[in-house]
Design a protein around this motif. Sequence first.
Motif, PDB file in Angstrom:
ATOM      1  N   ALA A 193      81.470   9.986 -33.476  1.00 15.68           N
ATOM      2  CA  ALA A 193      80.425   9.741 -32.476  1.00 15.68           C
ATOM      3  C   ALA A 193      80.672   8.411 -31.786  1.00 15.68           C
ATOM      4  O   ALA A 193      81.331   7.518 -32.332  1.00 15.68           O
ATOM      5  CB  ALA A 193      79.041   9.723 -33.137  1.00 15.68           C
ATOM      6  N   CYS A 194      80.133   8.286 -30.583  1.00 16.09           N
ATOM      7  CA  CYS A 194      80.099   6.997 -29.894  1.00 16.09           C
ATOM      8  C   CYS A 194      78.859   6.233 -30.338  1.00 16.09           C
ATOM      9  O   CYS A 194      77.801   6.818 -30.588  1.00 16.09           O
ATOM     10  CB  CYS A 194      80.072   7.192 -28.390  1.00 16.09           C
ATOM     11  SG  CYS A 194      81.602   7.829 -27.689  1.00 16.09           S
ATOM     12  N   ALA A 195      78.977   4.927 -30.435  1.00 18.06           N
ATOM     13  CA  ALA A 195      77.884   4.073 -30.877  1.00 18.06           C
ATOM     14  C   ALA A 195      76.713   4.143 -29.891  1.00 18.06           C
ATOM     15  O   ALA A 195      76.863   4.611 -28.763  1.00 18.06           O
ATOM     16  CB  ALA A 195      78.380   2.634 -31.012  1.00 18.06           C
ATOM     17  N   PRO A 196      75.547   3.683 -30.303  1.00 15.18           N
ATOM     18  CA  PRO A 196      74.407   3.645 -29.388  1.00 15.18           C
ATOM     19  C   PRO A 196      74.747   2.887 -28.104  1.00 15.18           C
ATOM     20  O   PRO A 196      75.398   1.838 -28.145  1.00 15.18           O
ATOM     21  CB  PRO A 196      73.330   2.910 -30.198  1.00 15.18           C
ATOM     22  CG  PRO A 196      73.705   3.154 -31.620  1.00 15.18           C
ATOM     23  CD  PRO A 196      75.199   3.190 -31.646  1.00 15.18           C
ATOM     24  N   LEU A 197      74.305   3.429 -26.982  1.00 12.30           N
ATOM     25  CA  LEU A 197      74.525   2.901 -25.637  1.00 12.30           C
ATOM     26  C   LEU A 197      75.968   3.010 -25.167  1.00 12.30           C
ATOM     27  O   LEU A 197      76.289   2.610 -24.044  1.00 12.30           O
ATOM     28  CB  LEU A 197      74.071   1.439 -25.521  1.00 12.30           C
ATOM     29  CG  LEU A 197      72.596   1.148 -25.833  1.00 12.30           C
ATOM     30  CD1 LEU A 197      72.288  -0.317 -25.560  1.00 12.30           C
ATOM     31  CD2 LEU A 197      71.675   2.045 -25.025  1.00 12.30           C
ATOM     32  N   PRO A 226      72.417   7.824 -31.523  1.00 13.02           N
ATOM     33  CA  PRO A 226      71.605   6.944 -32.382  1.00 13.02           C
ATOM     34  C   PRO A 226      72.120   6.984 -33.818  1.00 13.02           C
ATOM     35  O   PRO A 226      72.413   8.065 -34.357  1.00 13.02           O
ATOM     36  CB  PRO A 226      70.202   7.539 -32.276  1.00 13.02           C
ATOM     37  CG  PRO A 226      70.210   8.306 -30.986  1.00 13.02           C
ATOM     38  CD  PRO A 226      71.599   8.842 -30.844  1.00 13.02           C
ATOM     39  N   LEU A 227      72.221   5.822 -34.447  1.00 11.95           N
ATOM     40  CA  LEU A 227      72.806   5.776 -35.782  1.00 11.95           C
ATOM     41  C   LEU A 227      71.958   6.514 -36.813  1.00 11.95           C
ATOM     42  O   LEU A 227      72.498   7.099 -37.758  1.00 11.95           O
ATOM     43  CB  LEU A 227      73.009   4.324 -36.208  1.00 11.95           C
ATOM     44  CG  LEU A 227      74.012   3.519 -35.367  1.00 11.95           C
ATOM     45  CD1 LEU A 227      74.255   2.152 -36.012  1.00 11.95           C
ATOM     46  CD2 LEU A 227      75.322   4.262 -35.202  1.00 11.95           C
ATOM     47  N   GLY A 228      70.644   6.508 -36.641  1.00 14.31           N
ATOM     48  CA  GLY A 228      69.801   7.251 -37.565  1.00 14.31           C
ATOM     49  C   GLY A 228      70.082   8.739 -37.503  1.00 14.31           C
ATOM     50  O   GLY A 228      70.187   9.416 -38.531  1.00 14.31           O
ATOM     51  N   ASP A 229      70.215   9.268 -36.292  1.00 13.18           N
ATOM     52  CA  ASP A 229      70.529  10.689 -36.131  1.00 13.18           C
ATOM     53  C   ASP A 229      71.921  10.997 -36.662  1.00 13.18           C
ATOM     54  O   ASP A 229      72.155  12.059 -37.258  1.00 13.18           O
ATOM     55  CB  ASP A 229      70.432  11.087 -34.667  1.00 13.18           C
ATOM     56  CG  ASP A 229      69.008  11.041 -34.143  1.00 13.18           C
ATOM     57  OD1 ASP A 229      68.076  10.932 -34.968  1.00 13.18           O
ATOM     58  OD2 ASP A 229      68.820  11.093 -32.919  1.00 13.18           O
ATOM     59  N   THR A 255      74.632  -1.466 -32.042  1.00 16.46           N
ATOM     60  CA  THR A 255      75.064  -1.037 -33.376  1.00 16.46           C
ATOM     61  C   THR A 255      74.578  -2.009 -34.442  1.00 16.46           C
ATOM     62  O   THR A 255      74.082  -1.597 -35.500  1.00 16.46           O
ATOM     63  CB  THR A 255      76.600  -0.921 -33.421  1.00 16.46           C
ATOM     64  OG1 THR A 255      77.026   0.055 -32.464  1.00 16.46           O
ATOM     65  CG2 THR A 255      77.074  -0.492 -34.805  1.00 16.46           C
ATOM     66  N   LEU A 256      74.728  -3.312 -34.190  1.00 20.31           N
ATOM     67  CA  LEU A 256      74.253  -4.304 -35.150  1.00 20.31           C
ATOM     68  C   LEU A 256      72.746  -4.183 -35.373  1.00 20.31           C
ATOM     69  O   LEU A 256      72.249  -4.331 -36.503  1.00 20.31           O
ATOM     70  CB  LEU A 256      74.593  -5.711 -34.659  1.00 20.31           C
ATOM     71  CG  LEU A 256      76.074  -6.107 -34.727  1.00 20.31           C
ATOM     72  CD1 LEU A 256      76.307  -7.406 -33.986  1.00 20.31           C
ATOM     73  CD2 LEU A 256      76.520  -6.223 -36.183  1.00 20.31           C
ATOM     74  N   LEU A 286      80.944  -4.886 -39.402  1.00 21.51           N
ATOM     75  CA  LEU A 286      80.104  -3.694 -39.310  1.00 21.51           C
ATOM     76  C   LEU A 286      80.161  -2.833 -40.565  1.00 21.51           C
ATOM     77  O   LEU A 286      79.577  -1.748 -40.611  1.00 21.51           O
ATOM     78  CB  LEU A 286      80.527  -2.859 -38.093  1.00 21.51           C
ATOM     79  CG  LEU A 286      80.284  -3.522 -36.734  1.00 21.51           C
ATOM     80  CD1 LEU A 286      80.954  -2.725 -35.623  1.00 21.51           C
ATOM     81  CD2 LEU A 286      78.793  -3.659 -36.466  1.00 21.51           C
ATOM     82  N   GLY A 287      80.848  -3.331 -41.587  1.00 24.77           N
ATOM     83  CA  GLY A 287      80.887  -2.622 -42.864  1.00 24.77           C
ATOM     84  C   GLY A 287      81.855  -1.460 -42.908  1.00 24.77           C
ATOM     85  O   GLY A 287      81.696  -0.544 -43.713  1.00 24.77           O
TER      86      GLY A 287
END
Length: 317
Positions: A193-197, A226-229, A255-256, A286-287
């Motif tokens: 996936a692409c990161a948010p925004l 969205p990272l939650g999704d 993302t942060l 970012l882990g």
Amino acid sequence: MNLPAGRSQTAMFTASEVEAQTGVPATTLRQWERRYGFPHPVRNASGYRLYSPLDIAAIQHMQAHLNAGVQASRAAELTRRDLAGAAEPPGTAAPDAARDPAEWAQLLTAALLASDTERASALLGQVHAQLPVEDVVTEVISPTLIEVGARWERGEITVAHEHQATAFLRARLSNLMDVAGVNEGFGPLVVAACAPLEQHELGLMMLTLALRRRGVRVAYLGANTPLGDLAVFARMQGARAVLLALNGEWALNATLEHLRDLGGLNVPLFLGGALLNVRPELAAQLGGEYAGPDAPRAAQAIAAYLHRAAHTEGGHA
């Protein structure tokens, strides 16, 4: 994409031999023969079809057009035109141009910025006939995207030009990804996936294609996820790795801000994209792990990790 003039028209190959050379099933060859009037096999004394080297060249050109995303009817029209050129006397047909990838990228860029998508499709057909798929993606399509973006940043073209070129290339990459198939790989699933925004997804599409061509199953989620999704989807699908693309600071900040949403996944996080290529140290912040500087090397690293993980788990079973 003219076929080479003087190509032998002597029928000498069986359908199974043609299938082995081109990868096109005999049933498809018969369909093309009925629908489009080529190839032109002859029947031997036993009634079996025999194909000439010119037939094989036409089949390969048809496949190249299809791989470039050209519709079948249009691909057949272009191939028939090529056949007509190849049938002309020596000296009257234009020779097949042998170009390096940089030249192809320049021609493709010029065609797209002139809004000549038919020319762009024909160029990609020629490229696919001469280069492996991953070379087409990394050495022709990727430099074209970079050049189009650079010209937009310099104010040489409008955003409309950039959008049209990007949409054209996205459609071609999507077609190649569909051919590779999400369910035809092996083992654990990777969610990409692409990161948010983050709206620039073509690099991630290239990496998804490279992974699928190596037999890795990849669920591709696209831009601005969205990272939650993403975390919910990865858990529901039992993903064993996550691939996240970031190309600019806008994606890093978003993302942060939501990185905690990936907590508890307990699967490797691979990070890539233009921003990571410039600042690979961000992966650790970012882990996760830096995937690599380009699609082939990143795909090789991720596939190797999955292979090692599967081997380790198998040894502990």
